[in-house]
Scaffold this motif. Structure first.
Motif, mmCIF file in Angstrom:
data_model
loop_
_atom_site.group_PDB
_atom_site.id
_atom_site.type_symbol
_atom_site.label_atom_id
_atom_site.label_comp_id
_atom_site.label_asym_id
_atom_site.label_seq_id
_atom_site.Cartn_x
_atom_site.Cartn_y
_atom_site.Cartn_z
ATOM 1 N N ARG A 130 0.859 -1.185 0.000
ATOM 2 C CA ARG A 130 0.000 0.000 0.000
ATOM 3 C C ARG A 130 0.895 1.235 0.000
ATOM 4 O O ARG A 130 1.711 1.388 0.907
ATOM 5 N N PRO A 131 0.775 2.105 -1.000
ATOM 6 C CA PRO A 131 1.681 3.257 -1.105
ATOM 7 C C PRO A 131 1.806 4.073 0.181
ATOM 8 O O PRO A 131 2.896 4.477 0.549
ATOM 9 N N GLU A 132 0.736 4.262 0.881
ATOM 10 C CA GLU A 132 0.776 5.090 2.092
ATOM 11 C C GLU A 132 1.195 4.323 3.347
ATOM 12 O O GLU A 132 1.450 4.923 4.386
ATOM 13 N N HIS A 133 1.292 2.977 3.259
ATOM 14 C CA HIS A 133 1.597 2.168 4.441
ATOM 15 C C HIS A 133 2.731 1.164 4.237
ATOM 16 O O HIS A 133 3.150 0.526 5.200
ATOM 17 N N GLY A 134 3.190 0.948 3.016
ATOM 18 C CA GLY A 134 4.170 -0.108 2.743
ATOM 19 C C GLY A 134 3.474 -1.465 2.715
ATOM 20 O O GLY A 134 2.283 -1.560 2.453
ATOM 21 N N TRP A 135 4.246 -2.518 3.013
ATOM 22 C CA TRP A 135 3.677 -3.864 2.998
ATOM 23 C C TRP A 135 2.802 -4.067 4.233
ATOM 24 O O TRP A 135 3.261 -3.885 5.357
ATOM 25 N N VAL A 136 1.543 -4.432 3.976
ATOM 26 C CA VAL A 136 0.545 -4.628 5.034
ATOM 27 C C VAL A 136 0.030 -6.058 4.946
ATOM 28 O O VAL A 136 -0.304 -6.539 3.853
ATOM 29 N N LEU A 137 -0.031 -6.732 6.098
ATOM 30 C CA LEU A 137 -0.710 -8.026 6.117
ATOM 31 C C LEU A 137 -2.181 -7.736 5.882
ATOM 32 O O LEU A 137 -2.870 -7.194 6.738
ATOM 33 N N TRP A 138 -2.651 -8.037 4.676
ATOM 34 C CA TRP A 138 -4.015 -7.725 4.282
ATOM 35 C C TRP A 138 -4.990 -8.714 4.893
ATOM 36 O O TRP A 138 -6.060 -8.357 5.354
ATOM 37 N N THR A 139 -4.605 -9.983 4.852
ATOM 38 C CA THR A 139 -5.455 -11.016 5.446
ATOM 39 C C THR A 139 -4.632 -12.264 5.721
ATOM 40 O O THR A 139 -3.665 -12.541 5.030
ATOM 41 N N SER A 140 -5.011 -12.985 6.734
ATOM 42 C CA SER A 140 -4.481 -14.328 6.974
ATOM 43 C C SER A 140 -5.651 -15.170 7.474
ATOM 44 O O SER A 140 -6.582 -14.658 8.084
ATOM 45 N N VAL A 141 -5.581 -16.454 7.157
ATOM 46 C CA VAL A 141 -6.618 -17.383 7.602
ATOM 47 C C VAL A 141 -5.921 -18.551 8.273
ATOM 48 O O VAL A 141 -4.996 -19.139 7.714
ATOM 49 N N ARG A 148 -7.759 -9.699 9.557
ATOM 50 C CA ARG A 148 -7.835 -8.698 8.488
ATOM 51 C C ARG A 148 -7.247 -7.373 8.968
ATOM 52 O O ARG A 148 -7.343 -7.032 10.142
ATOM 53 N N SER A 149 -6.674 -6.645 8.024
ATOM 54 C CA SER A 149 -6.136 -5.319 8.322
ATOM 55 C C SER A 149 -7.279 -4.349 8.612
ATOM 56 O O SER A 149 -8.351 -4.438 8.000
ATOM 57 N N SER A 154 -7.493 -8.493 17.351
ATOM 58 C CA SER A 154 -6.303 -9.305 17.143
ATOM 59 C C SER A 154 -5.176 -8.664 17.950
ATOM 60 O O SER A 154 -5.113 -7.439 18.043
ATOM 61 N N PRO A 155 -4.280 -9.452 18.500
ATOM 62 C CA PRO A 155 -3.181 -8.863 19.263
ATOM 63 C C PRO A 155 -2.109 -8.203 18.383
ATOM 64 O O PRO A 155 -1.272 -7.465 18.889
ATOM 65 N N ARG A 156 -2.161 -8.435 17.086
ATOM 66 C CA ARG A 156 -1.150 -7.870 16.184
ATOM 67 C C ARG A 156 -1.162 -6.336 16.283
ATOM 68 O O ARG A 156 -2.213 -5.721 16.341
ATOM 69 N N GLY A 157 -0.008 -5.752 16.287
ATOM 70 C CA GLY A 157 0.091 -4.291 16.345
ATOM 71 C C GLY A 157 -0.485 -3.716 17.623
ATOM 72 O O GLY A 157 -1.027 -2.617 17.616
ATOM 73 N N GLY A 158 -0.400 -4.479 18.706
ATOM 74 C CA GLY A 158 -0.958 -4.001 19.966
ATOM 75 C C GLY A 158 -2.473 -3.891 19.947
ATOM 76 O O GLY A 158 -3.063 -3.155 20.738
ATOM 77 N N GLY A 159 -3.103 -4.615 19.023
ATOM 78 C CA GLY A 159 -4.560 -4.596 18.942
ATOM 79 C C GLY A 159 -5.120 -3.455 18.115
ATOM 80 O O GLY A 159 -6.333 -3.296 18.015
ATOM 81 N N SER A 160 -4.252 -2.673 17.478
ATOM 82 C CA SER A 160 -4.726 -1.497 16.739
ATOM 83 C C SER A 160 -4.595 -1.608 15.223
ATOM 84 O O SER A 160 -5.005 -0.698 14.516
#
Length: 181
Positions: free
Chosen positions: A58-69, A120-121, A133-139
């Protein structure tokens, strides 16, 4: 001697083929991995749990985990292609190339009383009830739970990957994740 070894494998419920669990898991992971046009996809197998990943640049965020299952593999069954009975994947050529650029997908349905956990992001609009989700401190990410999900690959070399994935996956589940295994 060979028949004796086969009898020992069968008596203890061990797989009678030469592929080790780690070799077969690595083959599934390879079949589920690619990068193309600002997206990366991968699969990780740990025991009988599979996690699929899709990252977007994402240009404004760089590589973002968009989704995981994440699923228990014994509970996630690969769907048959409704347009091509007998096949357990979908594939279309986007650009005949060379190299051929293809689009492939594999659909999964969870067994009754089980759900897949999709992470999901927060850059994506929720489609149903969410849980933190605990990822990113929940944010940065949230969880949704699904009865069905798809895994998509796009780019060169995808045809072989989506054709191989269902066979590898089902063999792994049968050999290493069921009661008989």
């Amino acid at each position: 001697m060979r028949n004796h070894v086969l009898s020992v494998f069968l008596a203890f419920g061990l797989p009678a083929h030469a592929e080790s669990q780690s070799t077969l898991a690595a083959a599934i992971e390879n079949a589920g991995t690619n990068a193309f046009n600002g997206e990366r996809h991968s699969v990780e197998i740990e025991g009988c749990q599979m996690t699929t990943y899709r990252w977007r640049d994402r240009p404004e965020h760089g590589w973002v985990l968009w989704t995981s299952v994440q699923v228990d593999m014994v509970d996630a069954e690969i769907n048959e292609n409704k347009l091509r009975p007998g096949e357990k994947f979908g594939y279309a050529v986007r650009d005949p190339g060379p190299p051929e650029i293809g689009f492939g997908l594999i659909g999964f349905t969870m067994r009754p009383s089980t759900l897949a956990r999709q992470e999901r992001s927060i850059l994506r609009e929720p489609s149903k009830e969410t849980h933190p989700s605990p990822r990113g401190g929940g944010s940065t990410h949230y969880y949704e739970y699904r009865k069905e999900f798809i895994f998509i690959l796009e780019g060169p070399g995808v045809a072989e990957k989506v054709r191989n994935f269902p066979t590898l996956y089902e063999r792994y589940v049968e050999d290493y994740c069921t009661f008989a295994s």
